[in-house]
Design a protein around this motif. Structure first.
Motif, PDB file in Angstrom:
ATOM      1  N   VAL A   1       0.837  -1.205   0.000  1.00  0.00           N
ATOM      2  CA  VAL A   1       0.000   0.000   0.000  1.00  0.00           C
ATOM      3  C   VAL A   1       0.866   1.248   0.000  1.00  0.00           C
ATOM      4  N   SER A   2       1.861   1.270   0.886  1.00  0.00           N
ATOM      5  CA  SER A   2       2.724   2.448   0.936  1.00  0.00           C
ATOM      6  C   SER A   2       3.476   2.626  -0.372  1.00  0.00           C
ATOM      7  N   ASN A   3       3.947   1.530  -0.911  1.00  0.00           N
ATOM      8  CA  ASN A   3       4.660   1.634  -2.178  1.00  0.00           C
ATOM      9  C   ASN A   3       3.754   2.156  -3.275  1.00  0.00           C
ATOM     10  N   TRP A   4       2.528   1.668  -3.264  1.00  0.00           N
ATOM     11  CA  TRP A   4       1.589   2.086  -4.300  1.00  0.00           C
ATOM     12  C   TRP A   4       1.336   3.589  -4.225  1.00  0.00           C
ATOM     13  N   LEU A   5       1.184   4.086  -3.006  1.00  0.00           N
ATOM     14  CA  LEU A   5       0.822   5.494  -2.850  1.00  0.00           C
ATOM     15  C   LEU A   5       2.026   6.414  -2.822  1.00  0.00           C
ATOM     16  N   GLU A   6       3.215   5.840  -2.829  1.00  0.00           N
ATOM     17  CA  GLU A   6       4.434   6.637  -2.692  1.00  0.00           C
ATOM     18  C   GLU A   6       4.540   7.775  -3.708  1.00  0.00           C
ATOM     19  N   PRO A   7       4.273   7.548  -5.002  1.00  0.00           N
ATOM     20  CA  PRO A   7       4.472   8.647  -5.957  1.00  0.00           C
ATOM     21  C   PRO A   7       3.549   9.838  -5.671  1.00  0.00           C
ATOM     22  N   VAL A   8       2.386   9.540  -5.120  1.00  0.00           N
ATOM     23  CA  VAL A   8       1.427  10.623  -4.935  1.00  0.00           C
ATOM     24  C   VAL A   8       1.560  11.267  -3.563  1.00  0.00           C
TER      25      VAL A   8
END
Lengths: 481, 625, 102
Positions: free
Chosen positions: B488-495
């Motif tokens: 989850v954190s990785n997924w949201l990292e760019p944003v």
């Protein structure tokens, strides 16, 4: 094709004459009037098709000399924003005539003739590009209204008419003085390309007339009675269209032609507009009847539109034009609905209404939709206009936007109160099962108005992108001078 | 992928319009199927977008798309613009997924209601609004979705519009949300003035360049909106009243999606908040205060739905805590797991209420474990997830927030303590609710009024979504585990890159303490309500009156407004409207009376007047000559 | 032409005019008011003729004839009014006849 604008003015007038001269049956009178009104809408659609929205200048114009020694001419034409205002006028008038046709009015020949005459005069106000011609149409607006309110109104119509006419005439006379002085001093009465003037007094003369008609707080004493006592469709026209003629006057004459006095008097006018906004919202919140709520909310909305106009920047002006069209459609729909409710319940008092949503889905849907758009729920066209206006006026000073924010909350309060008082909880003493849902005929004139509002909610840029050519501020300092 | 995103957005709107226009021609059940199918389509479309994004490399996962220009003014251009990026797709999946389950559940729950069609039209409208909010690519459209979500909430809370309490609750919710809308609008005006646009990619990079007070005001305005929508202090009073609406509405709007919009907003505009660190800390503080307040009030509630409502308020406080301290992904993760177990709890409660023919008072319940065994186990899973007991979902998400708080410095540690107290309270009130309703001997009321649910479509539609959510509530937490496994954190990292990461030791310590506290709370609840070994303490009036916020706001805002309006009516409007014309008429009449005195009727007076005038005229003539 | 200077005629004319004016303003009987009005007219006639004589042109005399015609007509009307008033037994007092007040 430049006779199009004159045709827009003369078609309804011709219709009025036809109704007065030809020996028609009462039913035929009403249907003729309705056909003429619809033909007028068709003519307007034709004008839209021929209009080039990328150019900011006057289009579809026509000019012939009238009093050549005074340099007064018959000069009519349309800008982007006036085209939309004319469109709103003809649509609202068509709906009003349809309402009257459905409701039935006695002395139909007189009535429909006057309504058509009023249409012509209103279009003329928006199209006139010569000061004296503008004044002629301005006064021509008043005569049919005087008779319409005074003859076909409710119990207190005589007093309402008297107050209305006295207030309007006082303002108009000041405007006449300003027109004459301006025309003589700049040598021509034409509005296009005649430059600007810096005189505060002439500016105030114009502002007086427009401030009475809009109305702007505190010159609104005529408003509550006029809106309550006229018949619903006349109230719809008064609130929806006639007030916009005043706002149009602010834009076309006061702001464009008097940049110096506009910035001198901007703060006092914004103060009055802001007072009207809050005052109208508060009084709408406590108004005891349907018409009272709509009337005071009208006062508040005109205050908001004035906010946008006197911000004199891109956002404010575009928002104001959009809101002019929005409010015209919204208040027309609300007044026609109020008329329908009053017919069913024989009263407009909120304490005696209630519970009308049960068994009347069409009424509930239409009233709910219109009410929610009226309170400018984000996502609606009224919100788009309000947002643009407040964003524009924010640049003049953050306090104005805060006032607007307070008004947003108040609007939610009074509109939801109206909706719930009419539709929700248990049926009031005046509501019986015999009060039916909206008939197909009523839907016939209400649904187009609501449909326009919904389309605009999805696409407000239809108007904001097409009012002033490329940008309002360049139009104000350019072609509108 | 972009097309899928647009379909995801517009499918529910299409269903809402179709249901409205078809009216009586559509059967009531048909309306339900139409709405459910449209939301299902949205979910599928969201999956397609998700798959599309997976194919991109992480730094490229940003696809705005504008369909048409919405509002323009000179150089300003606000378009109908959506963005497909990790955060929006995350929310789309949650909203459409949980929404699909709840709308399906509604088919069974609302079966037999006269106005089912209206209900499903409103639900579809809501899903569209919420998707507009999370998918929008500029702040104006986000505000539009914001308002429409508030509208749908008003329509659905007041669905049974013949109940005065429902209508009052609906109006209250709308007006409080309108306050939030107003503050957000002010923030947007300031943003327009500073940056000339409201598109995300134009506004966010410029955030660090705003001056101190401008950045603070913008963040404060946005926080005002978030607080109103998410029912946090100080605008939290509308949420408990919103329980007047049907239970699926409470599940969807007031638990899973709408009230979490505030958290979404903070995460989405995090650069604006980071430019105003004090305001961000304020957000976290408000979240902490709310979670404590709500937890305390939940202890004395007797209506089963209100307990869950206050629990929602409290859990969103956790999300605000996380987002306010910069642990964005953790906050969003908790948003997701909370959607699962809170919707589950509401829906299970809905089955209980349905089975008891509308009774919501827990004091009349008891022993339902025997009558509704499957519902009991679903409820148990949800309660355990809420209390943060491993291995259920809430444990992973809530504890990651608290661990991140530990890592934030003294302020974070203070809030950590509050969060820990909240964990204890959560266990306590949740299991109080479970024990009161399901354990013990069946009460007389239950024996009289219970009626079982049948197995047909209604039964299926009630059971299957609850079953799915039970599984999700049990297993959903496995999506992210501390520092070890963080999709989850990785997924949201760019944003939304996290500002603060907890260390392994902090994670472990925090989790351990939290679990212990949670289980202690459960134990106390069992002691008092389950095993009935002790009397419940008397409740404080302070808690019963919800800390007197309603009374405070009534006195501070509502009454002065009414007073001001009445005063203006009496002292300004009446004199102005009646007085001004009367004054004017009176003045003219006076003038007339004065002038009238010249007409004396005496011939001699007239003759004198003529003579005098002639004399004067002659004199003037002579003098001038 | 011999005789007194035009000034003396004007004095007499002025004297007649003022007497008549005074009578109009002061007397209460309508008959006397009419009489005074006639004296005023005669005074102005005298002035006209004197000036005509002075300038040697006959315009003044023609004007005086016109004035006499007007005076005669107006006396007819006035006396008719007074007779009507007497017939109705109204008080022949100008101060009492004030029905046309505002």
């Amino acid at each position: 094709m430049h006779w199009l604008t004159t045709a827009l003015i003369l078609l309804p007038v011709g219709g009025a004459l036809a109704i007065w001269i030809l020996p028609l049956q009462p039913f035929a009178v009403g249907s003729t009037a309705l056909l003429v009104a619809l033909a007028e809408v068709g003519l307007w659609i034709d004008s839209v098709a021929r209009f080039d929205f990328s150019k900011p200048g006057l289009q579809l114009d026509q000019r012939t000399s009238w009093f050549s020694d005074l340099h007064v001419s018959y000069h009519v034409g349309l800008y982007g924003f006036s085209l939309w205002l004319v469109g709103m006028t003809v649509v609202v008038m068509a709906a009003a005539i349809a309402y009257a046709f459905w409701a039935g009015r006695d002395r139909p020949r007189a009535y429909y003739g006057l309504m058509l005459l009023l249409t012509g005069a209103l279009v003329g106000v928006f199209a006139a590009q010569d000061l004296l011609l503008f004044y002629v149409f301005w006064e021509a607006m008043l005569i049919p209204l005087y008779v319409l309110v005074g003859v076909w109104g409710g119990a207190g119509r005589l007093r309402a008419t008297l107050v209305f006419v006295i207030y309007t005439m006082a303002g108009s006379l000041l405007m006449l003085a300003s027109i004459i002085v301006l025309g003589i001093s700049q040598g021509t009465f034409d509005l296009v390309g005649s430059g600007t003037n810096g005189s505060d007094w002439i500016f105030l003369g114009f502002v007086a007339a427009f401030a009475v008609k809009a109305p702007l707080f505190p010159l609104h004493a005529w408003l509550p009675e006029a809106y309550r006592e006229s018949s619903p469709e006349v109230a719809a026209v008064l609130s929806g269209v006639v007030s916009k003629a005043a706002a149009y006057g602010f834009l076309r004459i006061a702001i464009s032609k008097f940049p110096g006095p506009t910035s001198d008097f901007r703060i006092p006018i914004l103060v009055l507009a802001g007072c009207g906004l809050i005052y109208g919202s508060l009084l709408a919140f406590r108004a005891p009847d349907v018409r009272g709520v709509i009337a005071y909310s009208s006062l508040a909305q005109l205050g908001l539109i004035t906010f946008g106009l006197f911000a004199v920047n891109d956002l404010g002006l575009n928002g104001a034009v959009l809101q002019m069209v929005n409010h015209g459609l919204i208040s027309a729909t609300l007044f026609l609905l109020a008329g329908g409710i009053e017919r069913r319940a024989a009263t407009g008092e909120l304490a005696r209404l209630g519970g009308m949503a049960r068994g009347r889905p069409a009424l509930a849907t239409v009233l709910m939709t219109t009410g929610i758009i009226a309170l400018a729920v984000p996502g609606s066209t009224a919100f788009a206009g309000e947002f643009a206006i407040l964003a524009g006026v924010f640049r003049t000073g953050w306090a104005w936007a805060v006032v607007g924010g307070i008004a947003i909350v108040l609007a939610a309060m009074y509109m939801l109160r109206l909706i719930s008082a009419v539709l929700h909880v248990s049926p009031g003493p005046a509501v019986s099962d015999a009060a039916l849902d909206l008939r197909p005929a009523e839907l016939g004139f209400l649904v187009p108005l609501v449909a326009c509002l919904l389309v605009l909610s999805a696409w407000p840029a239809a108007i904001t992108d097409r009012s002033f050519g490329s940008s309002p501020s360049s139009a104000i300092s350019g072609v509108l001078r | 992928m972009i097309a899928a995103a647009w379909i995801c957005l517009f499918a529910p709107l299409g269903a809402a319009i179709a249901i409205t226009l078809l009216g009586q021609r559509l059967t009531r059940r048909g309306a339900g199927y139409l709405a459910t199918t449209s939301v299902g389509m949205s979910f599928v479309a969201a999956l397609v977008s998700f798959a599309g994004l997976l194919g991109d490399s992480p730094s490229q996962r940003y696809h705005p798309s504008t369909l048409w220009r919405w509002l323009t003014a000179g150089p300003y251009d606000f378009g109908m613009r959506i963005t497909v990026d990790p955060l929006s797709v995350f929310m789309m999946l949650v909203v459409a997924g949980v929404g699909f389950l709840i709308v399906w559940y509604s088919i069974g729950y609302m079966d037999g209601d006269d106005e089912e069609r209206r209900y499903f039209a409103y639900m579809a409208l809501f899903v569209f609004s919420m998707l507009l909010l999370v998918q929008s690519g500029n702040l104006l459209l986000l505000l539009a979705g914001w308002g429409l979500v508030g509208l749908s909430s008003y329509l659905l809370i007041g669905f049974w519009h013949e109940r005065p309490s429902a209508i009052a609750a609906a109006k209250k919710a709308f007006v409080m949300n309108a306050v939030g809308d107003a503050t957000m609008a002010l923030a947007l005006f300031l943003l327009i003035q500073r940056t000339g646009s409201l598109d995300f990619e134009k506004v966010f990079p410029q955030a660090p360049a705003f001056g101190g007070w401008a950045a603070n005001l913008i963040a404060l305005g946005l926080l005002g909106g978030a607080v109103a929508k998410s029912a946090q202090l100080p605008l939290q009073t509308w949420l408990p009243d919103a329980m007047e609406g049907p239970t699926p509405v409470s599940a969807l709007i007031h638990a899973a999606t709408m009230v979490t919009a505030g958290v979404y907003l903070i995460v989405r505009t995090h650069t604006l908040f980071e430019a105003a660190p004090r305001v961000e800390e304020l957000a976290a503080g408000l979240g902490a205060a709310t979670l404590l307040l709500a937890g305390l009030i939940a202890l004395v509630q007797t209506d089963i739905k209100r307990v869950i409502a206050y629990s929602t308020m409290s859990q969103i406080g956790y999300m605000f805590l996380g987002a306010g301290l910069g642990a964005y992904a953790n906050g969003m993760f908790h948003l997701m797991t909370h959607a699962f177990f809170k919707a589950l709890l509401f829906m299970a409660a809905g089955i209980v209420i349905h089975a008891l023919a509308g009774e919501q008072d827990m004091r009349r319940m008891g022993g339902l474990r025997q009558f509704l065994p499957r519902t009991y186990w679903a409820f148990m899973v949800g309660a355990l997830a809420l209390a943060g007991v491993p291995p259920f979902a809430g444990f992973f998400s809530k504890d990651s927030i608290l661990a991140a708080a530990l890592a934030h410095g003294w302020y974070g540690q203070l809030l950590w303590v509050v969060g820990m107290v909240g964990t204890f309270l959560t266990g306590l009130y949740t299991f109080r609710m479970l024990f009161m309703a399901f354990w013990g001997e069946p009460s007389a009321f239950v024996r009289e009024h219970f009626h079982a649910l049948n197995r047909d479509v209604v039964g299926v539609s009630l059971a299957v979504p609850v079953g799915v959510l039970t599984v999700l509530a049990a297993l959903g937490g496995w999506l992210q585990f501390a520092d070890v496994w963080t999709p989850v954190s990785n997924w949201l990292e760019p944003v939304a890159p996290a500002l603060v990461e907890a260390s392994g030791l902090q994670e472990a310590a925090s989790s351990a303490i939290a679990v212990v506290l949670g289980i202690t709370g459960i134990g106390v609840a069992w002691w008092i309500y389950g095993a009935r070994r002790a009397e419940a303490p008397r409740s404080l009036p302070l808690l019963e009156h919800k800390f007197y916020f309603d009374e405070l706001y009534d006195a501070l805002f509502y009454r002065p407004t009414v007073f001001l309006a009445n005063a203006l009516l009496k002292w300004v409007e009446r004199p102005l409207v009646f007085g001004s014309v009367r004054e004017l008429a009176g003045a003219i009449r006076e003038l007339g009376l004065e002038t009238r005195s010249i007409q004396t009727g005496l011939v001699r007076t007239y003759a004198l007047a003529i003579a005098a005038s002639v004399a004067v005229a002659t004199l003037v003539f002579v003098v001038v000559r | 032409m011999n005789g007194p200077d035009v000034v003396w005629y004007l004095c007499v004319a002025a004297f007649l005019f003022c007497t008549g004016a005074l009578g109009v303003l002061i007397r209460r009987s309508p008959l006397i008011v009419l009489l005074s009005l006639e004296i005023m007219l005669n005074g102005s006639n005298l002035a006209l003729i004197a000036f005509a004589r002075h300038h040697g042109r006959e315009d003044g005399q023609i004007f005086a004839l016109a004035v006499m015609a007007v005076a005669a007509s107006e006396v007819v009307v006035g006396l008719g009014l007074i007779v009507a008033m007497a017939r109705r037994r109204l008080d022949l007092d100008v101060d009492k006849l004030r029905t046309l007040r505002g």
